[in-house]
Design a protein around this motif. Sequence first.
Motif: not given
Lengths: 112, 112
Positions: B28-39, B47-48, B83-87
């Motif tokens: 519950s201490m997490f206050d910032y979240f990110l998404w990463y994309k990997k080819y 990413l965002i 092109g969005d195909s990735a992890v």
Amino acid sequence: DAGVIQSPRHEVTEMGQEVTLRCKPISGHDYLFWYRQTMMRGLELLIYFNNNVPIDDSGMPEDRFSAKMPNASFSTLKIQPSEPRDSAVYFCASSSDYYGYTFGSGTRLTVV
Amino acid sequence: DQQVKQNSPSLSVQEGRISILNCDYTNSMFDYFLWYKKYPAEGPTFLISISSIKDKNEDGRFTVFLNKSAKHLSLHIVPSQPGDSAVYFCAAKSGSARQLTFGSGTQLTVLP
């Protein structure tokens, strides 16, 4: 800016051998992180440095693993002796702000 | 004990349709979240992201939704392209901490 540079890209070694992975962070970035990617656990943080000083190495799996950052432009991750379960992709990342990292292309390590 | 969980290892979507990738967290201490994309053969790239003071952040075809009460976030890609195909990796941080905690990743395949 060449980004975060890791070498080698691939490493195949025999069990028991010493392995050294290298990383050159982006110039001006004051944080450097070492991560390991496995299928089961995804990206695990091993250790990170701030201004060349290790801050948290609680993710280093065993004493066989060690990391150094002798200056702002170079870091190494060493495994001695290596074991087959160390096979993974090892990523280095650097950062200059609170909001994310830039990753290198990784080193794929295979221990046979 | 994984604090960031991506329970779907893979997802297949038809081109032009919506892709929804999910992520749950326990800290519950997490206050910032990110998404990463990997080819393949590359490092993850940012990413965002979203701060916990928001419940939605949009950038072109990509939208991240945050449900703090459920400790859940999702990434929507509309329309999906081959092109969005990735992890895709979900990541989180807390306060002034610099280290990111990553999930195990979801392999997205967009079928033409």
